[in-house]
Write an enzyme that holds these catalytic residues in place. Structure first.
Site: not given
Ligand code: PEP
Ligand code: MG
Length: 585
Positions: A199, A444, A468, A515
């Site tokens: 990580h 979207e 999306d 966006c």
């Protein structure tokens, strides 16, 4: 003498760093037992719990500052910290340590150590290298708790002035410490521990800090204060570099900084194409603090202010005043440029905890379930404080309200009624708001893209959420690795939907922004300009890179070239057509 140590490079856009070594001494796990008296058991358990909750508090504070998504990483920084919080909150971590304090009269430190060794034996037997490497996380979490049991060993105690400009050399670095060190100006990380799945590597990438990990005996060979060259691309750390080596790396640094300076020179240029068409460059904000970053990179406004952070890592819901405070902070930081506040978009991949989970129960198919505007309209009591706060914020600066994940016009009508009601209530209470605050919606969902004219007629502006839109058009979960190969912004279906939405906005004389991530990706800038897109909203760090391409482009010529590209979409691969478009003058 020059020595080069080799490890696993974590490459970022800032691949190279040169600086003095700063050895971060972190206390090892306790190596000998300390026993307590029977009458000290309650106090010792209390000490463990205090350290646990201090560790949770510290991680949650960091989590609140962290943006949600680091594109290209398998795991975002926020998810990474969440995973450590989950370990901390897991009874399986602390319960056995408590039992050891009670039954064996171990000190809290020694009980944690013993429990860690038990877990290590279980992890060692796992076949899967990824699962085995998760012991790193448990070690980091335990170190974090130990840091609060013996506070002097934490990186937070390291003096800021000494860390600034340094290469941190450590056995291992916890997530909390990595963030702290970055904020204090560390320029690179070298760790003995960790690998490509660790990580810390993911974190380093997210923070754009070059790192080399898994460097055996780094803390033994690298001396405090000596100059180190860290090459995140090659995975090397060079100590005692001679003139030629240093010169080579300094030239690379100069080239990187020249590129940044070239881009910075564009900051005050008016943003328009070569043939004089103005283009708006807007920023996506995740946190109020990002406002400074947006301005520093020349954003002319904020095209997407994600508000999910207000709901995460907490047990209750934010009230109206809390919403308002966060919006005020962003508005003030933006110094008068407009901000588009998107209403709550939780559900699906965006996790919730605490009382919101009751409103948002686990769905069988979360991406198609109760998320975003659907969740808000199902529970207007959840929505109302946010709507009122956005309206009240509109009295303090240029604010636009944006609705995510619209499917049909019924949702728009329902929301407009709620907003009208909120306006009446505020007026009655004598609370100011801007009655002309623009209200827009995100496109979207393919259904909304296909009906974009109708949405554009009813709303003041549209914004295309390509992240999306692509996943719903291609029925491909954007976070599912097994089907990610289908996630393709250049699929002809996606390209056709983009063209339809932009054309609908033009017909209805309503602005259309983008966006989603596509807006900040240089590969698509010319294509989008040719389609007629004139508002691009993206992470602040990409603004100048995109501006450079806009200034060089001829939008009129691109419109013709893109028309031609669309005519050939069914005959030739879109990647080839795009590559050709990007080569054209
Ligand atoms: C999008 O879907 O493109 C978008 C900007 O929204 P989010 O990524 O927050 O879902
Ligand atoms: Mg979205």
């Amino acid at each position: 003498m020059t020595i080069a140590l080799v490890g696993l490079g974590v490459s970022t856009s800032q691949n190279v760093a040169i600086g003095p070594a700063y050895r971060l001494e972190r206390g090892p796990m306790p190596s000998s037992p300390r026993l307590i008296e029977p009458n000290e058991v309650a106090a010792e358990i209390n000490r463990l719990e205090q350290a646990l909750s201090a560790s949770q508090g510290a991680l949650k504070a960091i989590r609140r500052q962290v943006s949600r998504c680091a594109p290209g990483s398998p795991l975002s920084l926020a998810e990474f910290i969440d995973s450590h919080l989950l370990i901390l909150e897991d009874a399986a971590l602390v319960e056995p340590a408590r039992d050891l304090i009670r039954a064996q009269l171990f000190s809290a430190e020694w009980a944690l150590r013993q429990h860690r060794d038990d877990l290590a034996r279980i992890f060692d037997e796992m076949d899967d290298p990824y699962l085995r490497s998760r012991l790193d996380d448990i070690d980091q979490v335990i170190h974090h708790i130990l840091g609060f049991l013996t506070p002097d060993e934490r990186a937070s105690k390291e003096p800021e002035s000494e860390i600034c400009g340094c290469v941190i050399v450590a056995h291992d670095i916890s997530p909390a410490d990595t963030l702290l060190l970055r904020h204090r100006g560390a320029v690179a990380l070298v760790t003995e521990y960790g690998g490509p799945l660790s990580h810390t590597a993911i974190l380093a990438r997210s923070l754009n800090i070059p790192a080399v990990m898994g460097v055996r005996h780094a803390t033994r060979y690298l001396r405090q204060g000596e100059t180190l060259v860290v090459d995140g691309e090659a995975g090397t750390v060079i100590a005692g570099a001679d003139y030629h080596i240093l010169n080579h790396y300094r030239q690379r640094l100069v080239a990187l900084s020249a590129r940044r300076n070239r881009l910075r020179r564009l900051l005050h240029e008016p943003c328009q194409t070569r043939d004089g068409q103005p283009v708006e460059l807007l920023a996506n904000l995740e946190l109020p603090d990002d406002a400074q970053l947006a301005r520093a990179n020349g954003a002319s406004g904020v095209g997407l202010y994600r508000t999910e952070f207000l709901y995460m890592n907490r047990s209750g819901l934010p009230d109206e005043e809390e919403h308002l405070a966060a919006y005020r902070l962003a508005i003030r930081g933006l110094g008068g440029i407009p901000i588009t506040i998107r209403t709550l978009d939780l559900g699906a991949d965006k996790q919730v905890d605490g009382s919101l989970s009751a409103n948002c129960p686990p769905a069988c198919n979360p991406a198609l379930g109760l998320r975003a505007i659907r969740l808000c309209l199902k529970d207007p009591e959840l929505f109302r404080p946010q709507l009122r706060a956005i309206l009240r914020a509109s009295a303090e600066g240029p604010v636009r309200l944006m609705l995510p994940m619209l499917t049909n016009l019924g949702e728009v009508e329902f929301t407009l009624n709620l907003i009208a009601q909120a306006r009446r209530d505020l007026a009655q209470q004598g609370l100011p708001f801007d009655p002309a605050m623009p209200i827009g919606g995100m496109i979207e969902i393919p259904a909304a893209a296909l009906c974009a004219d109708a949405f554009a007629r009813r709303l003041d502006f549209l914004s295309i959420g390509t992240n999306d839109l692509i996943q719903y058009t291609l029925a491909t979960d954007r976070i599912d690795d097994t089907v990610n190969y289908l996630y393709d912004p250049l699929h002809p279906a996606v390209l056709r939907l983009l063209r339809m939405v932009i054309a609908a906005g033009r017909r209805q004389r309503k602005p259309v922004a983008m966006c989603g991530e596509m807006a900040g990706d240089r590969r698509f800038t010319r294509l989008l300009l040719g389609l007629g897109l004139r508002q691009f909203s993206m992470q602040p760090g990409s603004l100048l890179e995109i501006k450079e391409l806009i200034l060089e482009a001829d939008a009129t010529r691109l419109a013709n070239q893109v028309d031609d590209l669309y005519r050939r979409l069914d005959e030739e691969p879109a990647e080839d057509l795009l590559a050709a478009l990007n080569r054209l003058p």
